[in-house]
Scaffold this motif. Structure first.
Motif, mmCIF file in Angstrom:
data_model
loop_
_atom_site.group_PDB
_atom_site.id
_atom_site.type_symbol
_atom_site.label_atom_id
_atom_site.label_comp_id
_atom_site.label_asym_id
_atom_site.label_seq_id
_atom_site.Cartn_x
_atom_site.Cartn_y
_atom_site.Cartn_z
ATOM 1 N N SER A 5 -38.147 0.964 -2.706
ATOM 2 C CA SER A 5 -39.183 1.963 -2.437
ATOM 3 C C SER A 5 -39.233 3.011 -3.545
ATOM 4 N N GLU A 6 -40.317 3.748 -3.576
ATOM 5 C CA GLU A 6 -40.451 4.841 -4.545
ATOM 6 C C GLU A 6 -39.390 5.913 -4.297
ATOM 7 N N MET A 7 -39.053 6.161 -3.020
ATOM 8 C CA MET A 7 -38.034 7.152 -2.703
ATOM 9 C C MET A 7 -36.668 6.697 -3.210
ATOM 10 N N PHE A 8 -36.390 5.398 -3.116
ATOM 11 C CA PHE A 8 -35.139 4.864 -3.655
ATOM 12 C C PHE A 8 -35.104 5.081 -5.168
ATOM 13 N N LYS A 9 -36.205 4.767 -5.847
ATOM 14 C CA LYS A 9 -36.253 4.922 -7.302
ATOM 15 C C LYS A 9 -36.062 6.383 -7.698
ATOM 16 N N LYS A 10 -36.669 7.297 -6.953
ATOM 17 C CA LYS A 10 -36.484 8.722 -7.203
ATOM 18 C C LYS A 10 -35.021 9.096 -6.978
ATOM 19 N N ASN A 14 -32.302 10.627 -9.579
ATOM 20 C CA ASN A 14 -31.589 11.878 -9.292
ATOM 21 C C ASN A 14 -30.083 11.658 -9.328
ATOM 22 N N ARG A 15 -29.641 10.583 -8.743
ATOM 23 C CA ARG A 15 -28.208 10.257 -8.699
ATOM 24 C C ARG A 15 -27.658 10.101 -10.114
ATOM 25 N N GLN A 39 -25.180 1.798 0.261
ATOM 26 C CA GLN A 39 -25.555 2.335 -1.046
ATOM 27 C C GLN A 39 -27.056 2.615 -1.107
ATOM 28 N N ARG A 40 -27.838 1.712 -0.530
ATOM 29 C CA ARG A 40 -29.296 1.883 -0.519
ATOM 30 C C ARG A 40 -29.680 3.127 0.287
ATOM 31 N N LEU A 41 -29.082 3.302 1.468
ATOM 32 C CA LEU A 41 -29.397 4.462 2.302
ATOM 33 C C LEU A 41 -29.007 5.776 1.626
ATOM 34 N N VAL A 42 -27.818 5.812 1.035
ATOM 35 C CA VAL A 42 -27.375 7.016 0.333
ATOM 36 C C VAL A 42 -28.327 7.333 -0.811
ATOM 37 N N THR A 43 -28.711 6.316 -1.551
ATOM 38 C CA THR A 43 -29.601 6.527 -2.698
ATOM 39 C C THR A 43 -30.974 7.006 -2.242
ATOM 40 N N GLU A 44 -31.513 6.358 -1.234
ATOM 41 C CA GLU A 44 -32.870 6.685 -0.802
ATOM 42 C C GLU A 44 -32.941 8.022 -0.063
ATOM 43 N N TYR A 45 -32.075 8.225 0.908
ATOM 44 C CA TYR A 45 -32.199 9.419 1.752
ATOM 45 C C TYR A 45 -31.459 10.623 1.187
ATOM 46 N N CYS A 46 -30.207 10.441 0.797
ATOM 47 C CA CYS A 46 -29.436 11.565 0.260
ATOM 48 C C CYS A 46 -30.012 12.001 -1.081
ATOM 49 N N TRP A 47 -30.108 11.050 -2.008
ATOM 50 C CA TRP A 47 -30.515 11.392 -3.378
ATOM 51 C C TRP A 47 -32.027 11.442 -3.563
ATOM 52 N N GLY A 48 -32.771 10.699 -2.758
ATOM 53 C CA GLY A 48 -34.234 10.726 -2.871
ATOM 54 C C GLY A 48 -34.852 11.834 -2.034
ATOM 55 N N GLU A 49 -34.621 11.782 -0.726
ATOM 56 C CA GLU A 49 -35.212 12.767 0.188
ATOM 57 C C GLU A 49 -34.596 14.153 0.028
ATOM 58 N N VAL A 50 -33.259 14.255 0.117
ATOM 59 C CA VAL A 50 -32.616 15.568 0.142
ATOM 60 C C VAL A 50 -32.538 16.172 -1.260
ATOM 61 N N ASN A 65 -22.307 21.269 -2.105
ATOM 62 C CA ASN A 65 -21.520 20.046 -1.917
ATOM 63 C C ASN A 65 -20.038 20.288 -2.140
ATOM 64 N N ILE A 66 -19.692 21.070 -3.160
ATOM 65 C CA ILE A 66 -18.280 21.366 -3.416
ATOM 66 C C ILE A 66 -17.663 22.028 -2.188
ATOM 67 N N ALA A 67 -18.370 22.983 -1.606
ATOM 68 C CA ALA A 67 -17.849 23.664 -0.419
ATOM 69 C C ALA A 67 -17.721 22.703 0.765
ATOM 70 N N MET A 68 -18.754 21.906 1.012
ATOM 71 C CA MET A 68 -18.716 20.992 2.163
ATOM 72 C C MET A 68 -17.650 19.912 1.999
ATOM 73 N N LEU A 69 -17.544 19.348 0.817
ATOM 74 C CA LEU A 69 -16.556 18.293 0.600
ATOM 75 C C LEU A 69 -15.137 18.843 0.691
ATOM 76 N N THR A 70 -14.953 20.088 0.284
ATOM 77 C CA THR A 70 -13.651 20.731 0.457
ATOM 78 C C THR A 70 -13.347 20.876 1.947
ATOM 79 N N ALA A 71 -14.314 21.359 2.705
ATOM 80 C CA ALA A 71 -14.121 21.548 4.146
ATOM 81 C C ALA A 71 -13.778 20.232 4.844
#
Length: 138
Positions: A5-10, A14-15, A39-50, A65-71
């Protein structure tokens, strides 16, 4: 990847911009039939949408992200995102400030582990930059 999808490509773009082309290509190419959907979901939704939402700049998202991943005590992902933060223009002092804040809000053990992870990630990022500069003749 042409049928994505275009969102995946975006998201893929971004990734790559944040984490580096080599890291992203390796992650995608290492994916198998079992984990490729993740991997597809992370790429499309995390990196594309968010990450594709222009409301927050990449630099701000990196610090969050640094704060959340630390927590969450997610040290492998923290190391990846510390390097991405540096790529996004987050300074070492800003990373240090974020981690000091996590010391208060997330607890000393989580923050101290994050400081160790971040120190190593910064060293690795610096070494990679030096290597890239040497290749470019800088």
């Amino acid at each position: 990847m042409n049928d994505e999808s275009e969102m995946f490509k975006k998201g893929f773009a971004n990734r790559k911009a944040v984490l580096g082309e080599g890291h992203v290509e390796n992650s995608w190419n290492a994916a198998d039939d079992f984990n490729r959907p993740a991997q597809r979901l992370v790429t499309e939704y995390c990196w594309g949408e968010v990450w594709g939402d222009d409301c927050l700049p990449f630099k701000t998202r990196s610090m969050i992200n640094i704060a959340m991943l630390t927590a969450m005590n997610q040290h492998h992902e923290l190391a990846v995102h510390v390097k991405g933060a540096l790529t996004n223009g987050v300074s070492r002092q800003e990373i240090q400030s974020v981690l000091k804040q996590t010391l208060v809000y997330c607890g000393a053990p989580a923050a101290l582990a994050a400081f160790r992870t971040a120190s190593k990630a910064i060293e690795e990022w610096d070494a990679a930059q030096d290597k890239n500069d040497a290749r470019a003749g800088v």
